[in-house]
Motif scaffolding. Structure first.
Motif, PDB file in Angstrom:
ATOM      1  N   ARG A  94     -18.749 -13.193 -83.140  1.00 56.27           N
ATOM      2  CA  ARG A  94     -18.636 -13.945 -81.901  1.00 56.27           C
ATOM      3  C   ARG A  94     -17.165 -14.265 -81.655  1.00 56.27           C
ATOM      4  O   ARG A  94     -16.328 -13.378 -81.673  1.00 56.27           O
ATOM      5  CB  ARG A  94     -19.510 -15.195 -81.969  1.00 56.27           C
ATOM      6  N   ASN A  95     -16.844 -15.513 -81.400  1.00 59.73           N
ATOM      7  CA  ASN A  95     -15.462 -15.875 -81.099  1.00 59.73           C
ATOM      8  C   ASN A  95     -14.543 -15.777 -82.301  1.00 59.73           C
ATOM      9  O   ASN A  95     -13.337 -15.539 -82.163  1.00 59.73           O
ATOM     10  CB  ASN A  95     -15.408 -17.300 -80.524  1.00 59.73           C
ATOM     11  N   ASP A 151     -23.672 -20.374 -85.072  1.00 62.30           N
ATOM     12  CA  ASP A 151     -23.630 -21.040 -83.772  1.00 62.30           C
ATOM     13  C   ASP A 151     -24.557 -22.253 -83.839  1.00 62.30           C
ATOM     14  O   ASP A 151     -25.747 -22.159 -83.534  1.00 62.30           O
ATOM     15  CB  ASP A 151     -24.057 -20.068 -82.677  1.00 62.30           C
ATOM     16  N   ASP A 153     -24.569 -25.180 -82.133  1.00 62.86           N
ATOM     17  CA  ASP A 153     -24.967 -25.858 -80.905  1.00 62.86           C
ATOM     18  C   ASP A 153     -25.495 -24.920 -79.821  1.00 62.86           C
ATOM     19  O   ASP A 153     -25.800 -25.355 -78.710  1.00 62.86           O
ATOM     20  CB  ASP A 153     -23.815 -26.686 -80.352  1.00 62.86           C
ATOM     21  N   GLY A 154     -25.610 -23.631 -80.120  1.00 66.50           N
ATOM     22  CA  GLY A 154     -26.211 -22.699 -79.182  1.00 66.50           C
ATOM     23  C   GLY A 154     -25.364 -22.352 -77.981  1.00 66.50           C
ATOM     24  O   GLY A 154     -25.899 -21.886 -76.963  1.00 66.50           O
ATOM     25  N   ASP A 155     -24.031 -22.509 -78.080  1.00 62.56           N
ATOM     26  CA  ASP A 155     -23.178 -22.214 -76.934  1.00 62.56           C
ATOM     27  C   ASP A 155     -22.615 -20.798 -76.960  1.00 62.56           C
ATOM     28  O   ASP A 155     -21.818 -20.425 -76.106  1.00 62.56           O
ATOM     29  CB  ASP A 155     -22.035 -23.225 -76.845  1.00 62.56           C
ATOM     30  N   GLY A 156     -23.014 -19.997 -77.950  1.00 59.68           N
ATOM     31  CA  GLY A 156     -22.537 -18.626 -78.045  1.00 59.68           C
ATOM     32  C   GLY A 156     -21.322 -18.440 -78.927  1.00 59.68           C
ATOM     33  O   GLY A 156     -20.932 -17.304 -79.203  1.00 59.68           O
ATOM     34  N   ASP A 157     -20.699 -19.529 -79.373  1.00 58.89           N
ATOM     35  CA  ASP A 157     -19.546 -19.467 -80.276  1.00 58.89           C
ATOM     36  C   ASP A 157     -19.937 -19.997 -81.649  1.00 58.89           C
ATOM     37  O   ASP A 157     -20.766 -20.910 -81.765  1.00 58.89           O
ATOM     38  CB  ASP A 157     -18.381 -20.299 -79.729  1.00 58.89           C
ATOM     39  N   GLU A 159     -19.533 -21.939 -85.279  1.00 60.32           N
ATOM     40  CA  GLU A 159     -18.893 -23.016 -86.023  1.00 60.32           C
ATOM     41  C   GLU A 159     -18.742 -22.574 -87.478  1.00 60.32           C
ATOM     42  O   GLU A 159     -19.283 -21.538 -87.883  1.00 60.32           O
ATOM     43  CB  GLU A 159     -19.713 -24.309 -85.934  1.00 60.32           C
ATOM     44  N   THR A 177     -14.995 -26.480 -85.784  1.00 49.32           N
ATOM     45  CA  THR A 177     -15.169 -25.680 -84.584  1.00 49.32           C
ATOM     46  C   THR A 177     -13.813 -25.363 -83.975  1.00 49.32           C
ATOM     47  O   THR A 177     -12.800 -26.012 -84.296  1.00 49.32           O
ATOM     48  CB  THR A 177     -16.050 -26.433 -83.559  1.00 49.32           C
TER      49      THR A 177
END
Length: 336
Positions: A94-95, A151, A153-157, A159, A177
């Motif tokens: 991801r990020n 992820d 918190d489910g925001d796509g990025d 932790e 994060t």
């Protein structure tokens, strides 16, 4: 196969034994100098590599039966120059492209991971190439070897889950994060209140059926062995379930992968596969409801589990199979 039960202890949930489902487990082979199991992320299929002090093997199925075959050493990403000794780089999709622990320090002399070195820094390389650092104050270390990317918190990025140990209050699960100005604390549990006691993160998943990602960690894995589950409330991780009697670690080892999370029976409820406190039995533990843990599977051995536990579709039949090694050198395969 033996049943397992706990007396309920103050402050812990009860783990109830349930009838075990029939997993097929077999001893593939016995090898000398067995060291560990790793999943080679550099191989498209995620091949499990079996490491000994001299050789590397893999599993190959011939006419439906597993055999040990010689294999190349597992591939690994290039380690940053300041990475903690014995630590690993975690690669992300991801990020965050990669995460690792860095800046070795001896300011906390616990030595649970084989030496008295901890990390003063958590570092990441983002997908755009930027490198970010989170430096701890002088009263703390990251007492860990492998950051875990989820992820939460489910925001796509993603932790980053790590263990932070304070010189005065002991270990705590910490989640970092990528913030507006760099790496920052996303959420953190209260320290366990005793120094020279350790917590080993297990992973994160939606364990209890409430639709929210939880973090799982093992408190004192070589003493009481308490798998603990945490919900996030703002910047605080709060424990909502725990039970003693398991282990994911033995003293002076640097093997931190002695557990795996999977949906044991394709019912949508992930469980944790991990050893008993004496490491001669493999359990799968999951939630019966949001407050009650249960034992889903039980596999007993005559010697101790000593390697990481690997889960992948080894036989290419669909679904994750489980592999691990015993201190006798036996290679165990569980096909589900």
């Amino acid at each position: 196969m033996r049943q397992f039960s706990f007396a309920c202890m103050l402050g812990y949930a009860c783990v109830m034994a349930v009838p075990a489902y029939a997993w097929t487990h077999s001893e593939i082979s016995v090898v000398a100098g067995l060291q560990n199991f790793v999943i080679d992320s550099g191989v498209d299929s995620g091949e499990v590599k079996i490491l000994t002090d001299k050789t590397t093997h893999a599993i190959q199925f011939v006419n439906g039966k597993p055999h040990l075959v010689p294999a190349d050493a597992p591939s690994s990403p290039v380690a940053p120059p300041n990475i903690l000794p014995h630590a690993a780089v975690t690669q992300g999709e991801r990020n965050i492209a990669a995460a690792w622990l860095a800046t070795a320090t001896d300011r906390y002399n616990h030595g649970v991971l084989g030496d008295e070195i901890g990390a003063a820094t958590a570092a990441t390389r983002l997908q755009n190439g930027d490198v970010l650092r989170y430096d701890l104050p002088a009263d703390s270390v990251f007492e860990d070897l492998t950051p875990r990317l989820y992820d939460i918190d489910g925001d796509g990025d993603d932790e980053i889950i790590v263990v932070r140990s304070n010189l005065y209050d002991g270990a705590a699960v910490s989640v970092l994060t990528v913030g507006a100005t760099g790496l920052e604390v996303f959420a953190e549990a209260y320290p366990i209140g005793l120094t020279h006691r350790w917590i080993s993160p297990l992973d994160a998943a939606e364990f209890d059926g409430d639709g929210v990602m939880e973090v799982a960690a093992m408190v004192a894995p070589h003493l009481q062995g308490v798998p603990s589950f945490y919900n996030r409330e703002g910047q605080r991780l709060k424990r909502f379930a725990a039970a003693p009697g398991f282990s994911t670690y033995y003293i002076d080892s640097s093997i931190l992968g002695m557990s795996v999370i999977l949906d044991a029976h394709s019912d949508g409820r992930p469980g944790i596969v991990l050893p008993s406190l004496d490491r001669d039995t493999l359990y799968t533990v999951g939630f019966d409801d949001p407050s009650k843990l249960k034992i889903i599977e039980t596999v007993h051995h005559d010697s101790e589990i000593m390697t990481a536990i690997a889960a992948t579709d080894i036989d290419r039949q669909g679904g994750a199979d489980i592999m691990y090694g015993l201190d006798s050198g036996a290679i165990i395969l569980i096909r589900r």
